[in-house]
Design a protein around this motif. Structure first.
Motif, short mmCIF file in Angstrom:
data_model
loop_
_atom_site.label_atom_id
_atom_site.label_comp_id
_atom_site.label_asym_id
_atom_site.label_seq_id
_atom_site.Cartn_x
_atom_site.Cartn_y
_atom_site.Cartn_z
N HIS A 94 0.83 -1.20 0.00
CA HIS A 94 0.00 0.00 0.00
C HIS A 94 0.86 1.25 0.00
O HIS A 94 0.52 2.27 0.61
CB HIS A 94 -0.92 0.01 1.24
CG HIS A 94 -1.99 -1.04 1.17
ND1 HIS A 94 -2.62 -1.38 -0.01
CD2 HIS A 94 -2.52 -1.85 2.14
CE1 HIS A 94 -3.50 -2.35 0.22
NE2 HIS A 94 -3.46 -2.66 1.52
N ALA A 95 2.00 1.20 -0.64
CA ALA A 95 2.91 2.34 -0.70
C ALA A 95 3.71 2.25 -1.99
O ALA A 95 3.91 1.16 -2.55
CB ALA A 95 3.86 2.34 0.49
N VAL A 96 4.18 3.41 -2.47
CA VAL A 96 4.96 3.46 -3.71
C VAL A 96 6.40 3.82 -3.35
O VAL A 96 6.66 4.91 -2.82
CB VAL A 96 4.38 4.47 -4.70
CG1 VAL A 96 5.31 4.64 -5.91
CG2 VAL A 96 3.00 4.00 -5.17
N GLY A 97 7.32 2.92 -3.63
CA GLY A 97 8.73 3.12 -3.33
C GLY A 97 9.46 1.80 -3.47
O GLY A 97 8.88 0.79 -3.91
N ASP A 98 10.72 1.79 -3.03
CA ASP A 98 11.54 0.58 -3.16
C ASP A 98 11.21 -0.38 -2.02
O ASP A 98 11.92 -0.44 -1.01
CB ASP A 98 13.03 0.97 -3.14
CG ASP A 98 13.91 -0.21 -3.50
OD1 ASP A 98 13.39 -1.35 -3.63
OD2 ASP A 98 15.13 -0.01 -3.65
N LEU A 99 10.10 -1.11 -2.17
CA LEU A 99 9.66 -2.04 -1.12
C LEU A 99 10.65 -3.17 -0.89
O LEU A 99 10.80 -3.68 0.22
CB LEU A 99 8.28 -2.60 -1.46
CG LEU A 99 7.14 -1.55 -1.56
CD1 LEU A 99 5.84 -2.24 -1.94
CD2 LEU A 99 6.98 -0.80 -0.26
N ASP A 100 11.32 -3.59 -1.97
CA ASP A 100 12.32 -4.67 -1.82
C ASP A 100 13.46 -4.23 -0.91
O ASP A 100 13.99 -5.03 -0.13
CB ASP A 100 12.86 -5.07 -3.20
CG ASP A 100 11.78 -5.71 -4.07
OD1 ASP A 100 11.01 -6.55 -3.51
OD2 ASP A 100 11.69 -5.37 -5.26
N ALA A 101 13.81 -2.96 -1.01
CA ALA A 101 14.88 -2.46 -0.13
C ALA A 101 14.44 -2.49 1.33
O ALA A 101 15.23 -2.81 2.23
CB ALA A 101 15.26 -1.03 -0.54
N LEU A 102 13.15 -2.19 1.56
CA LEU A 102 12.64 -2.24 2.93
C LEU A 102 12.64 -3.67 3.46
O LEU A 102 12.97 -3.92 4.62
CB LEU A 102 11.23 -1.65 2.99
CG LEU A 102 11.07 -0.18 2.59
CD1 LEU A 102 9.65 0.29 2.86
CD2 LEU A 102 12.06 0.71 3.34
N ARG A 103 12.27 -4.63 2.59
CA ARG A 103 12.31 -6.03 3.02
C ARG A 103 13.74 -6.45 3.38
O ARG A 103 13.96 -7.19 4.34
CB ARG A 103 11.77 -6.94 1.90
CG ARG A 103 10.27 -6.77 1.64
CD ARG A 103 9.75 -7.83 0.68
NE ARG A 103 8.35 -7.63 0.37
CZ ARG A 103 7.90 -6.96 -0.68
NH1 ARG A 103 8.78 -6.40 -1.53
NH2 ARG A 103 6.60 -6.80 -0.89
N ALA A 104 14.68 -5.97 2.59
CA ALA A 104 16.09 -6.32 2.85
C ALA A 104 16.53 -5.75 4.20
O ALA A 104 17.24 -6.41 4.97
CB ALA A 104 16.98 -5.77 1.74
N ARG A 105 16.07 -4.52 4.51
CA ARG A 105 16.43 -3.93 5.80
C ARG A 105 15.81 -4.72 6.95
O ARG A 105 16.44 -4.92 8.00
CB ARG A 105 15.98 -2.46 5.85
CG ARG A 105 16.82 -1.55 4.97
CD ARG A 105 16.26 -0.15 4.88
NE ARG A 105 16.32 0.53 6.15
CZ ARG A 105 15.91 1.79 6.32
NH1 ARG A 105 15.41 2.48 5.29
NH2 ARG A 105 16.00 2.38 7.50
N LEU A 106 14.57 -5.16 6.76
CA LEU A 106 13.92 -5.95 7.80
C LEU A 106 14.62 -7.30 7.98
O LEU A 106 14.78 -7.79 9.10
CB LEU A 106 12.44 -6.16 7.46
CG LEU A 106 11.56 -4.90 7.53
CD1 LEU A 106 10.16 -5.20 7.03
CD2 LEU A 106 11.51 -4.35 8.95
N ASP A 107 15.05 -7.92 6.86
CA ASP A 107 15.80 -9.18 6.95
C ASP A 107 17.10 -8.98 7.74
O ASP A 107 17.49 -9.83 8.54
CB ASP A 107 16.13 -9.71 5.53
CG ASP A 107 14.88 -10.18 4.80
OD1 ASP A 107 13.85 -10.44 5.47
OD2 ASP A 107 14.94 -10.29 3.55
#
Length: 409
Positions: free
Chosen positions: A84-97
């Motif tokens: 539900h957001a526009v941006g680099d979601l994959d980068a956020l997943r990587a940070r959470l990992d």
């Protein structure tokens, strides 16, 4: 249709975000222009970035538990996965990992730490027992008694060991305290006899002090009072019920003599009165330094005043606190100004101000570029919208620059 590197809006108002697995539907937007739709969901992305950044900081700088950290990570991951957001979601997943790795590593570290703490607790209790057994032989009754009480408090603050080890160590610890208490009791029984002897000696000293209280032979009598005081101290303490009464009589006799002696020394009193006048003038000069406007000049001026102050002799005792308090007030104001100056020049605060200013400047520059591109493309409406946004960012930048100037930059 409108788009940016991470998302787009199609003709029906459906918003998409680009991910490594292809485009994902973000939501539907019918309330305004496609640009506003993208801006709305980009802000949601920025909100996720902020939340993840805060969690990273908490994990790295606080004692947040692994359980709470993982719950927070899962909560954020659900939001990221919801698209539900526009941006680099994959980068956020990587940070959470990466955060998960850190939390797991910390979990193992804390497990190892608990094992170390158990070993440390055993060693600490063994050290306490050894010290208690040594103190049990001490003749420093007050110091050793206080130290033993302190060791008990320390023991209570340590984690328990297995029952057998803990009981064995406590038995040795308790036995050492009991041995000390038995020796101390015997010592104070002997001390009572010594205090009775001290009472007899002090009664003799009081009788002589009272006989000398009317003397006008100032020099020799003052010298004899000093000798009597030395004998008083050497005699040791009498029983508590006698000590205070004997001391009051002894001190009263001295006070009668020295009060009469003081009345003769009017010249000294006059000198102290003059000293008080000089110090009051210096206090007034110091107070004129307030409020502090030039710290360096005020510090130098106060140092000069203080040097002259120290060169002046004693003042009457009843005025000392008042006049010294005036100087202390100025000294405290200078210290507070120095602390304020330090805070103003604090490199960490300056770095934060410079970082904020840099971010705002970059945002302003980006908006100006976008305005030029919009005008070049003939998109006047977009240019005007961006110019309004530029006004707000420019105002924030001006405010940040003003704050930065306060650091001397």
């Amino acid at each position: 249709m409108s788009s940016d590197p991470w998302g787009r809006v199609d003709e029906t108002g459906t918003v998409y975000v680009r991910t490594a697995d292809g485009e994902k539907v973000v939501g539907s937007w019918q309330a305004g222009s496609p640009e506003e739709a993208l801006a709305y969901f980009e802000r949601k992305y920025e909100g996720l970035v902020v939340e993840i950044g805060l969690l990273e900081k908490r994990v790295k700088t606080t004692d947040l538990s692994a359980k709470d950290a993982m719950a927070a990570i899962d909560h954020l991951r659900e939001q990221v996965d919801a698209h539900h957001a526009v941006g680099d979601l994959d980068a956020l997943r990587a940070r959470l990992d990466k955060l998960v790795e850190i939390v797991e590593a910390r979990r193992e570290e804390r497990k190892a730490q608990r094992a170390r703490q158990s070993d440390e607790a055993r060693h600490a209790k063994e050290v306490l027992v050894a010290e208690a057994e040594q103190l049990a032989q001490s003749d420093q009754w007050r110091a050793a008694g206080e130290r033993l009480r302190s060791l008990v408090d320390t023991w209570k603050g340590l984690p328990r060991l297995d029952r057998k080890s803990d009981d064995e160590l406590w038995h040795r610890f308790s036995h050492a305290r009991s041995a000390f208490s038995k020796r101390r009791k015997a010592h104070f029984a002997q001390l009572d006899a010594q205090r009775e002897e001290a009472r007899k000696t002090k009664e003799r000293l009081v009788a002589e002090a009272e006989a000398l209280s009317g003397s006008t032979d100032w020099g020799p009598t003052a010298a004899r009072y000093r000798e009597l005081m030395a004998e008083w101290k050497a005699a040791g303490r009498a029983q508590r019920e006698h000590e205070d009464d004997l001391w009051n009589r002894f001190r009263s006799a001295q006070d009668v003599f020295f009060a009469a002696r003081s009345s003769v020394f009017a010249e000294r009193d006059a000198e102290q009165a003059e000293n008080l006048k000089l110090k009051e003038e210096l206090a007034e000069e110091a107070e004129k330094l307030l409020p502090i406007t030039d710290l360096k000049a005020a510090r130098a001026a106060f140092r000069s005043i203080n040097e002259r102050w120290e060169a002046i002799g004693h003042v009457p005792r009843d005025a000392r606190g008042r006049v010294e308090g005036r100087m202390h007030t100025v000294d405290r104001a200078i210290q507070e100004a120095e602390e304020a100056e330090w805070r103003r020049t604090n490199p960490e605060a300056r770095a934060r101000a410079e970082g904020l200013t840099g971010q705002l400047q970059a945002a302003v520059d980006k908006l100006r570029t976008q305005i030029e591109q919009a005008r070049s493309a003939g998109n006047t409406a977009k240019a005007e919208k961006l110019e309004k946004e530029l006004e707000g960012r420019q105002a924030l930048l001006d405010q940040a620059l003003k704050g930065l100037q306060e650091f001397g930059g």
